[in-house]
Design a protein around this motif. Structure first.
Motif, PDB file in Angstrom:
ATOM      1  N   ILE A  21       0.844  -1.193   0.000  1.00 49.98           N
ATOM      2  CA  ILE A  21       0.000   0.000   0.000  1.00 49.98           C
ATOM      3  C   ILE A  21       0.879   1.244   0.000  1.00 49.98           C
ATOM      4  N   LEU A  22       0.658   2.129  -0.969  1.00 51.15           N
ATOM      5  CA  LEU A  22       1.382   3.396  -1.006  1.00 51.15           C
ATOM      6  C   LEU A  22       0.549   4.458  -0.302  1.00 51.15           C
ATOM      7  N   LEU A  23       1.139   5.101   0.692  1.00 49.66           N
ATOM      8  CA  LEU A  23       0.462   6.166   1.433  1.00 49.66           C
ATOM      9  C   LEU A  23       1.107   7.500   1.068  1.00 49.66           C
ATOM     10  N   HIS A  24       0.354   8.348   0.372  1.00 47.44           N
ATOM     11  CA  HIS A  24       0.883   9.658   0.016  1.00 47.44           C
ATOM     12  C   HIS A  24       0.832  10.593   1.225  1.00 47.44           C
ATOM     13  N   VAL A  25       1.931  11.253   1.468  1.00 49.46           N
ATOM     14  CA  VAL A  25       2.020  12.226   2.560  1.00 49.46           C
ATOM     15  C   VAL A  25       1.794  13.617   1.980  1.00 49.46           C
ATOM     16  N   GLU A  26       0.776  14.294   2.446  1.00 52.39           N
ATOM     17  CA  GLU A  26       0.491  15.658   2.012  1.00 52.39           C
ATOM     18  C   GLU A  26       1.311  16.611   2.889  1.00 52.39           C
ATOM     19  N   LEU A  27       2.313  17.238   2.296  1.00 49.59           N
ATOM     20  CA  LEU A  27       3.158  18.155   3.057  1.00 49.59           C
ATOM     21  C   LEU A  27       2.378  19.405   3.450  1.00 49.59           C
ATOM     22  N   SER A  28       2.742  19.988   4.579  1.00 50.53           N
ATOM     23  CA  SER A  28       2.123  21.235   5.007  1.00 50.53           C
ATOM     24  C   SER A  28       2.539  22.372   4.071  1.00 50.53           C
ATOM     25  N   ARG A  29       1.831  23.481   4.137  1.00 53.79           N
ATOM     26  CA  ARG A  29       2.166  24.624   3.290  1.00 53.79           C
ATOM     27  C   ARG A  29       3.599  25.089   3.537  1.00 53.79           C
ATOM     28  N   GLU A  30       4.008  25.080   4.804  1.00 53.57           N
ATOM     29  CA  GLU A  30       5.367  25.504   5.143  1.00 53.57           C
ATOM     30  C   GLU A  30       6.407  24.518   4.603  1.00 53.57           C
ATOM     31  N   GLU A  31       6.108  23.230   4.692  1.00 47.45           N
ATOM     32  CA  GLU A  31       7.029  22.229   4.164  1.00 47.45           C
ATOM     33  C   GLU A  31       7.157  22.345   2.649  1.00 47.45           C
ATOM     34  N   LYS A  32       6.033  22.592   1.970  1.00 48.74           N
ATOM     35  CA  LYS A  32       6.062  22.754   0.515  1.00 48.74           C
ATOM     36  C   LYS A  32       6.933  23.942   0.125  1.00 48.74           C
ATOM     37  N   ALA A  33       6.800  25.047   0.857  1.00 53.78           N
ATOM     38  CA  ALA A  33       7.606  26.234   0.575  1.00 53.78           C
ATOM     39  C   ALA A  33       9.086  25.945   0.819  1.00 53.78           C
ATOM     40  N   PHE A  34       9.374  25.220   1.886  1.00 54.90           N
ATOM     41  CA  PHE A  34      10.755  24.858   2.209  1.00 54.90           C
ATOM     42  C   PHE A  34      11.344  23.973   1.116  1.00 54.90           C
ATOM     43  N   TYR A  35      10.574  22.979   0.683  1.00 53.98           N
ATOM     44  CA  TYR A  35      11.026  22.058  -0.361  1.00 53.98           C
ATOM     45  C   TYR A  35      11.252  22.808  -1.676  1.00 53.98           C
ATOM     46  N   GLU A  36      10.327  23.685  -2.030  1.00 51.68           N
ATOM     47  CA  GLU A  36      10.453  24.433  -3.277  1.00 51.68           C
ATOM     48  C   GLU A  36      11.680  25.345  -3.247  1.00 51.68           C
ATOM     49  N   ALA A  37      11.954  25.935  -2.089  1.00 47.25           N
ATOM     50  CA  ALA A  37      13.148  26.787  -1.965  1.00 47.25           C
ATOM     51  C   ALA A  37      14.419  25.967  -2.177  1.00 47.25           C
ATOM     52  N   LEU A  38      14.440  24.769  -1.623  1.00 40.65           N
ATOM     53  CA  LEU A  38      15.604  23.885  -1.813  1.00 40.65           C
ATOM     54  C   LEU A  38      15.739  23.486  -3.287  1.00 40.65           C
ATOM     55  N   ARG A  39      14.620  23.213  -3.921  1.00 38.81           N
ATOM     56  CA  ARG A  39      14.646  22.812  -5.333  1.00 38.81           C
ATOM     57  C   ARG A  39      15.186  23.937  -6.214  1.00 38.81           C
ATOM     58  N   ARG A  40      14.701  25.156  -5.996  1.00 39.16           N
ATOM     59  CA  ARG A  40      15.156  26.302  -6.782  1.00 39.16           C
ATOM     60  C   ARG A  40      16.631  26.595  -6.506  1.00 39.16           C
ATOM     61  N   GLN A  41      17.019  26.452  -5.253  1.00 42.74           N
ATOM     62  CA  GLN A  41      18.410  26.663  -4.877  1.00 42.74           C
ATOM     63  C   GLN A  41      19.316  25.657  -5.576  1.00 42.74           C
ATOM     64  N   ALA A  42      18.863  24.415  -5.666  1.00 36.77           N
ATOM     65  CA  ALA A  42      19.643  23.374  -6.342  1.00 36.77           C
ATOM     66  C   ALA A  42      19.817  23.698  -7.819  1.00 36.77           C
ATOM     67  N   ILE A  43      18.730  24.117  -8.470  1.00 33.24           N
ATOM     68  CA  ILE A  43      18.803  24.470  -9.889  1.00 33.24           C
ATOM     69  C   ILE A  43      19.772  25.621 -10.106  1.00 33.24           C
ATOM     70  N   SER A  44      19.707  26.606  -9.232  1.00 30.68           N
ATOM     71  CA  SER A  44      20.596  27.771  -9.347  1.00 30.68           C
ATOM     72  C   SER A  44      22.059  27.372  -9.184  1.00 30.68           C
ATOM     73  N   LYS A  45      22.326  26.541  -8.179  1.00 32.50           N
ATOM     74  CA  LYS A  45      23.706  26.102  -7.932  1.00 32.50           C
ATOM     75  C   LYS A  45      24.263  25.344  -9.130  1.00 32.50           C
ATOM     76  N   LEU A  46      23.464  24.450  -9.669  1.00 35.03           N
ATOM     77  CA  LEU A  46      23.932  23.602 -10.763  1.00 35.03           C
ATOM     78  C   LEU A  46      24.098  24.392 -12.059  1.00 35.03           C
ATOM     79  N   SER A  47      23.221  25.371 -12.289  1.00 37.70           N
ATOM     80  CA  SER A  47      23.327  26.171 -13.510  1.00 37.70           C
ATOM     81  C   SER A  47      24.525  27.106 -13.469  1.00 37.70           C
ATOM     82  N   GLU A  48      24.935  27.505 -12.273  1.00 41.30           N
ATOM     83  CA  GLU A  48      26.068  28.411 -12.126  1.00 41.30           C
ATOM     84  C   GLU A  48      27.394  27.675 -11.953  1.00 41.30           C
TER      85      GLU A  48
END
Length: 263
Positions: free
Chosen positions: A38-65
């Motif tokens: 059984i796969l149980l999807h975890v719905e992240l909180s709004r704050e967690e989503k913002a934190f994750y998105e910031a990390l994702r954008r930061q990763a893209i920026s680091k790798l592109s530079e």
């Protein structure tokens, strides 16, 4: 493109079939009870989503530079992916001083609570030892008795923990994925919880088989906790692709092929 992929699969299957004699686990151990995943999807909180998105954008920026060569760039990509995967488990694994709570830990607690109320026992796997430590702290706060092992656990202590769990000492067994993938018989548990997905589904299957093996008398249920709309979803998609590929290559390999010198 699909026709080319299919042709490549068929060609690969023809090449490897003479070297394979495959019998499925159900054929070998037909007396085993059922196994449900059984796969149980975890719905992240709004704050967690913002934190994750910031990390994702930061990763893209680091790798592109980055001006690193191909080899170093590859390592940088892996490091950023690892950071995202750890953030999916618990924000504190990436930012220790954060006050963000973990939706995955909350769901884990709810699932485990229901299992224990119904007198079940569970194996809990994570690939990150420090994630296991967070779960261990949670169990201690809830006064839930457990056993524990990771790659640093001495063999003698490892055996004592396994024997104790099998004898009924503890309702939960925390195990690092790599340390508990093989060589353990933990049929006292009838539930398995994977708290984070690993790239190779076969590794997870081997870990789950610590409970689903000879000596198990009850049906085994396997939960996978996956953070929704994150890299963990992508890993699960990769699982499906790998399973489909393996099945297509191994189909019919319960009959050995003939080796020929003709190419």
């Amino acid at each position: 493109m699909w026709d080319q992929d299919k042709q490549a699969r068929n060609k690969l299957k023809k090449l490897i079939q003479p070297f394979l004699l495959r019998r499925t686990k159900n054929q070998v151990l037909s007396e085993l009870p059922s196994r449900t995943e059984i796969l149980l999807h975890v719905e992240l909180s709004r704050e967690e989503k913002a934190f994750y998105e910031a990390l994702r954008r930061q990763a893209i920026s680091k790798l592109s530079e980055s001006n690193a060569d191909a080899g170093q760039k590859h390592l940088q990509v892996l490091a950023e992916i690892m950071k995202l995967r750890r953030a999916c488990c618990n924000p504190s694994l990436v930012m220790p001083d954060t006050e963000l709570s973990s939706s995955k830990l909350q769901l884990f607690g709810e699932v485990l609570g229901e299992l224990l109320e119904s007198h079940h026992k569970a194996l809990v796997f994570s690939q990150f030892v420090d994630h296991l430590h967070i779960i261990r702290d949670y169990l201690e706060k809830q006064s839930i008795k457990y056993q524990y092992l990771d790659g640093s656990t001495p063999m003698a202590e490892r055996k004592r923990s396994v024997d104790a769990f099998q004898a009924g000492d503890g309702d939960v067994f925390l195990i690092s994925l790599k340390a508990g993938g093989t060589g353990l018989n933990l049929t006292a548990a009838d539930y398995v919880i994977h708290t984070d997905p690993w790239w190779n589904p076969a590794v997870e299957d081997q870990a789950s088989d610590r409970a689903h093996r000879i000596g198990q008398q009850r049906p085994v249920t396997i939960y996978r906790l996956v953070a929704k709309d994150t890299i963990e979803d992508k890993i699960v998609e990769l699982h499906h692709h790998k399973r489909d590929l393996a099945d297509s290559l191994l189909e019919g390999t319960d009959m050995s092929g003939k080796i020929s010198t003709v190419t």
